[in-house]
Scaffold this motif. Structure first.
Motif, PDB file in Angstrom:
ATOM      1  N   UNK A 166       2.623   9.326 -13.224  1.00  0.00           N
ATOM      2  CA  UNK A 166       3.824   8.507 -13.291  1.00  0.00           C
ATOM      3  C   UNK A 166       3.563   7.243 -14.083  1.00  0.00           C
ATOM      4  N   UNK A 167       4.633   6.645 -14.573  1.00  0.00           N
ATOM      5  CA  UNK A 167       4.530   5.372 -15.294  1.00  0.00           C
ATOM      6  C   UNK A 167       5.594   4.446 -14.716  1.00  0.00           C
ATOM      7  N   UNK A 168       5.153   3.229 -14.355  1.00  0.00           N
ATOM      8  CA  UNK A 168       6.099   2.259 -13.814  1.00  0.00           C
ATOM      9  C   UNK A 168       6.910   1.625 -14.941  1.00  0.00           C
ATOM     10  N   UNK A 225       0.838  -1.208   0.000  1.00  0.00           N
ATOM     11  CA  UNK A 225       0.000   0.000   0.000  1.00  0.00           C
ATOM     12  C   UNK A 225       0.872   1.258   0.000  1.00  0.00           C
ATOM     13  N   UNK A 226       1.981   1.211   0.750  1.00  0.00           N
ATOM     14  CA  UNK A 226       2.887   2.365   0.810  1.00  0.00           C
ATOM     15  C   UNK A 226       3.489   2.630  -0.571  1.00  0.00           C
ATOM     16  N   UNK A 265       1.188   6.957  -6.568  1.00  0.00           N
ATOM     17  CA  UNK A 265       0.057   7.847  -6.868  1.00  0.00           C
ATOM     18  C   UNK A 265       0.381   9.313  -6.595  1.00  0.00           C
ATOM     19  N   UNK A 266       1.418   9.565  -5.810  1.00  0.00           N
ATOM     20  CA  UNK A 266       1.818  10.951  -5.529  1.00  0.00           C
ATOM     21  C   UNK A 266       2.675  11.545  -6.650  1.00  0.00           C
ATOM     22  N   UNK A 267       3.086  10.708  -7.602  1.00  0.00           N
ATOM     23  CA  UNK A 267       3.990  11.184  -8.658  1.00  0.00           C
ATOM     24  C   UNK A 267       3.216  12.002  -9.685  1.00  0.00           C
ATOM     25  N   UNK A 268       3.637  13.224  -9.889  1.00  0.00           N
ATOM     26  CA  UNK A 268       3.101  14.074 -10.952  1.00  0.00           C
ATOM     27  C   UNK A 268       4.014  15.291 -11.047  1.00  0.00           C
ATOM     28  N   UNK A 269       4.070  15.943 -12.198  1.00  0.00           N
ATOM     29  CA  UNK A 269       4.918  17.134 -12.301  1.00  0.00           C
ATOM     30  C   UNK A 269       4.491  18.160 -11.254  1.00  0.00           C
ATOM     31  N   UNK A 277       4.557  10.415   1.187  1.00  0.00           N
ATOM     32  CA  UNK A 277       3.370   9.600   0.864  1.00  0.00           C
ATOM     33  C   UNK A 277       3.583   8.152   1.304  1.00  0.00           C
ATOM     34  N   UNK A 278       4.766   7.617   1.033  1.00  0.00           N
ATOM     35  CA  UNK A 278       5.056   6.233   1.449  1.00  0.00           C
ATOM     36  C   UNK A 278       5.127   6.132   2.967  1.00  0.00           C
ATOM     37  N   UNK A 279       5.846   7.090   3.560  1.00  0.00           N
ATOM     38  CA  UNK A 279       6.116   7.031   4.992  1.00  0.00           C
ATOM     39  C   UNK A 279       4.837   7.150   5.813  1.00  0.00           C
ATOM     40  N   UNK A 280       3.884   7.962   5.308  1.00  0.00           N
ATOM     41  CA  UNK A 280       2.636   8.166   6.048  1.00  0.00           C
ATOM     42  C   UNK A 280       1.881   6.843   6.204  1.00  0.00           C
TER      43      UNK A 280
END
Ligand code: ZN
Ligand code: ZN
Ligand code: ZN
Length: 376
Positions: free
Chosen positions: A362-364, A268-269, A275-279, A289-292
């Protein structure tokens, strides 16, 4: 396995575009130029890597408003002349027994401040300072951290191919038996798979089983993997000059409820970071975002490292996804998102994908399943 032909080589136009951007960023930073030492920086601007990186001075100077010039030992001049970007660079050589810094000094601004490659030797910086006592030097990654960070489409294609190759290795490694073999044996399998899938260099093959997985710096040792072990796998290297780096955590046989829950949490992290990735988001936003997610579940103390690092011509480079890094993300950046939870003496979980920033998110560049894979 036959390895497919590599991508089309970078063209002189690609290298010239990169040098022009370096000159622009140099001016914007109020610096006199960039001094590029053999290593990934020199490869980036010229496609040239001296056969052996030695104490003999090779240095490329990119200075706004002046032609690019590279000093090279005379015995290596024929190699330098064959560099893909040689036509755009003035070559100056020096012979053994002469002082290369005296040869190079008149080509630089005697009162200038230069960004110099992190991989330059102290010997070289000291030589420059001796020849040009009024010049100053700053670290290239500190002064111009975004120089190599924004990848062109040609670079992204290579990074995507390296990621796909690492994914293929993962799909194969989960088929081999783990229980009863040592971490070193599995790591050797991973290294062989990376080479089979077109890598020219293996940078790391982490196999952290059971308690070893709780140490994020553990690589692999002679521990024999047992039934019931969680195993952190983290591997990568260079393919066609560009890096791969992916982590998945697998389990030998059915996991306990706790192991599954911790794995779900890290998953989930990782998703929240993605999901937080964007210009416009900052590097630290990805870390936060991960740490939360992990902190909210009560495991904040067990996430022992930053969330990620850039990747390109090397497997670790700026930008870093870490608290305090407030630079905004821009399309073309490429970095890892790799949260983990480490329970000392017991087990660890890490899930890592390389992600590139697009116009709207973002794109993986890794696409293997994030599910906890059961191995035998
Ligand atoms: Zn277990
Ligand atoms: Zn990794
Ligand atoms: Zn990584």
């Amino acid at each position: 396995m036959a390895v497919a032909a590599g991508p089309a080589p970078f063209t002189a136009a690609d290298f010239r575009r990169r040098m022009a951007r370096a000159a622009e960023q140099t001016s914007a930073a109020g610096l006199s130029g960039v001094l590029v030492a053999p290593g990934p920086d020199l490869v980036y601007f010229t496609g040239y890597l001296p056969v052996a990186i030695t104490e003999r001075l090779t240095l490329l100077a990119i200075q706004p408003g002046r032609p690019a010039v590279m000093i090279t030992p005379s015995l290596e001049r024929p190699d330098a002349e064959r560099a893909p970007n040689a036509a755009a660079i003035e070559l100056v050589d020096w012979t053994d027994g002469s002082d290369p810094f005296t040869v190079f000094a008149p080509l630089l601004d005697p009162d200038g401040t230069y960004a110099i490659s992190d991989s330059a030797w102290a010997l070289q910086v000291l030589g420059l300072q001796r020849a040009l006592p009024r010049t100053g030097y700053v670290s290239m990654t500190e002064a111009l951290p975004m120089l190599r960070a924004i990848k062109g489409p040609d670079e992204l294609a290579r990074l995507a191919a390296a990621g796909a190759a690492a994914d293929a290795c993962y799909e194969q490694i989960v088929q081999v038996p783990f229980a009863g073999r040592t971490e070193n044996e599995v790591a050797a399998d991973l290294a062989a798979l990376l080479m089979e899938h077109g890598h020219s260099q293996v940078d790391f093959t982490v196999v952290g089983s059971g308690p070893n997985g709780a140490n994020p710096h553990h690589e692999a040792d002679d521990r024999t993997i047992e039934d019931g072990d969680m195993i952190v796998l983290d591997f990568g290297g260079l393919k066609d000059g560009y890096g791969s780096d992916t982590s998945r955590t697998v389990h030998v046989g059915p996991p306990t409820a706790e192991e599954q829950a911790v794995h779900d949490l890290v998953r989930r992290a990782q998703q929240a970071g993605f999901e937080a990735v964007r210009p416009g988001a900052t590097c630290q936003d990805i870390d936060r975002a991960c740490r939360k997610v992990i902190a909210d579940a009560g495991y904040g103390e067990c996430f022992l490292h930053r969330t990620g690092h850039g990747i390109g011509l090397t497997t670790h480079e700026p930008p870093y996804m870490v608290e305090g890094e407030t630079r905004p993300l821009e399309p073309g950046m490429c970095f890892s998102i790799e949260p983990g939870v480490y329970l000392a003496g017991r087990f660890g979980v890490r899930i890592e994908d390389i992600v590139t920033v697009t116009q709207d998110g973002g794109r993986r560049l890794n696409s293997t399943s994030h599910e906890l894979r059961i191995v035998r």
